[in-house]
Design a protein around this motif. Sequence first.
Motif, short mmCIF file in Angstrom:
data_model
loop_
_atom_site.label_atom_id
_atom_site.label_comp_id
_atom_site.label_asym_id
_atom_site.label_seq_id
_atom_site.Cartn_x
_atom_site.Cartn_y
_atom_site.Cartn_z
N LYS A 1 -47.23 41.65 49.33
CA LYS A 1 -46.68 42.70 48.49
C LYS A 1 -46.51 43.75 49.46
N LYS B 1 -42.84 52.21 45.45
CA LYS B 1 -42.63 50.79 44.62
C LYS B 1 -43.19 49.37 45.35
N MET B 2 -43.71 48.73 44.70
CA MET B 2 -44.17 47.51 45.27
C MET B 2 -43.02 46.43 45.00
N ARG C 1 -47.02 56.89 48.84
CA ARG C 1 -47.35 55.53 48.75
C ARG C 1 -47.98 55.47 47.27
N LEU D 1 -45.42 47.66 49.98
CA LEU D 1 -45.34 49.13 49.22
C LEU D 1 -44.19 50.00 50.07
#
Length: 450
Positions: A254, A155-156, A151, A256
Motif C-alpha cells: 500500500k 490517498k492509499m 499524509r 500513501l
Amino acid sequence: MNITEEKIDSQNALLKIKLEPNDYSAQYDSALKKYRQQITLPGFRAGKVPMGMVKQRYGRSLLVEELNKVLNENIQKYIKDKELQVLGSPIPSESHKEQGNWDNPADFEFVYELGLAPELKVEISKKDKFDFHTIKVEGKMLDEQINNVARRYGKMSEAMKAGANDMLVGDFVELDENDEIVPGGIMNQATVSLEFVDKAEQKKFLDKKAGDDVVVDPHKVSRGHDDLAKMLGVAHHDVHDINTNFKFMIREIKHLEPAVLNQEFFDKIFGEGEVKDEKEFREKITKDLEKGFVADSERLFKRDITNKLIADYNPSLPDAFLKKWIRMTNEKPVTAEEVENDYDQYQKSLQWQLIFNKLVENEAIKIKSDEVIERTKQLMISQYAQYGMPAPEEEELKQTALRVLSNQDESRKVYDMLYDEKLIAYIRENATVKEKPVTYDEFVEMANKA
C-alpha cells in the motif's frame, strides 16, 4: 488515661500512653458480648457459649483490637489538641516494649514514636528567578508536521514495489534457529509500516513485490513489545521468549500519496476560507503545534520551580523515623535496603509538599466547591470530545460531575490540580519569570534530566 510527650530533638518525639481498665473495659466488654452472639461452638446454641470460654479463646485478640482503637482515637485527639505537625503517622517504638498483661488485663503502657515537621518560612519575591521554556516551531519540525497532516489526508493506492514509506500487508511465519519454518509455530496476518522499521531491516523490503517473502527479526520491524504482540497475534508476555527470525510473506503493498497543499485541502482542514494560501497554512500549523506544547512547558516549569525551591529551602526531615515508618506501614513487606534505595525520591516529594503547603497557607489559597465542580465538568467534556461524542446537557453533566466527586480519590485529584494551578499562577505573578525559547531537541534534553 495519661499521655505525655517527650521531646528527643526538634523533629523527633515519644508519646507515652498509660491506660487503666476504665479507659477500655466498657469497649472490651461490649466486644466480647457482641462476639458471643455471633459465634457457634459444638455443644452450644448460638449466643449461649459461656463468656469464660469466649474470653479464653478470643479474649486476647479482641482486647488487642479494642485497645488499638482506643489508642488511635486518643493519639489523634492529642495531636489535634496540641496542634502537632506530624509527618507520616505515629508508630510503636521498637526500643520501648509495651507494659501490661494481655492474659490478665489491668494497666497498660505504650510508647509511640513521632516524626515532626520542621519550622519553615517560605517567601516568593522578584529575587526568585525562573525560566519558562517554550518550544520554537520551525524548520524540520514544521515540515514534518505538515507532511504528517498531508499524509493523514492522503490517498492509499496499490504499489508494484515496496518503498521506504509504504505499508505492507502479509503473513508472519515463525522460523527456527536454522531459518526453517516451525511446524505448528506462530503464523499471523499483519501489516508492516516501513517508515517505522529499523533502517538496516528496512533495506530487506525495498523493491520487493507482492508474493515475495523476507526473513526478518520481528523485534526490528515493530515499535515495542505491545506492537510486536499484536503483529504476531500472541500475548504480551510471550514476546520476551521470541529469539528467532520470522518469514514475512508479502500479500499487498500500500502506497500513501500525501494530499496536495491546495485550497481544497486547506478548506478541508480548517474550514472554508479560513486559510487562503500555503503561508497562512504554515502559520496555522505553527500555532497549533505551539498550543500543543504549552502543557509540556507548564510541566517543565513546575518541575524547575519544585527543584529550585527544594534546593533553596531544603526542609530538614526526621529521616531515620521516616525510613522506619515507610518500612512498618508499607502494604507489602520491604527491606531496609529497598527503603534506602527509594528514599531520595520520597524525601524530595515530602520536602516539596511541605513547601507547597506553607505557600498555600501563607497566601490563604482557597478552592471553592463551585470551582471543583466546574473543572470536573470541563474534564468530562474533554473526555467526551476525545471519543467524538457530544457532552450531555448542563444538568446531566453537573449530576455526573457530582457523582465523580463523591469518590474521594477522584475528588482529591481535582482539588490537587486546582491548588497546583493557583500556586503556580501565584509564583508566576510574584517571582521573576523569563520566557526562553528553545529547540525541540533542547527541550527534550532538559525534560529528560532527573
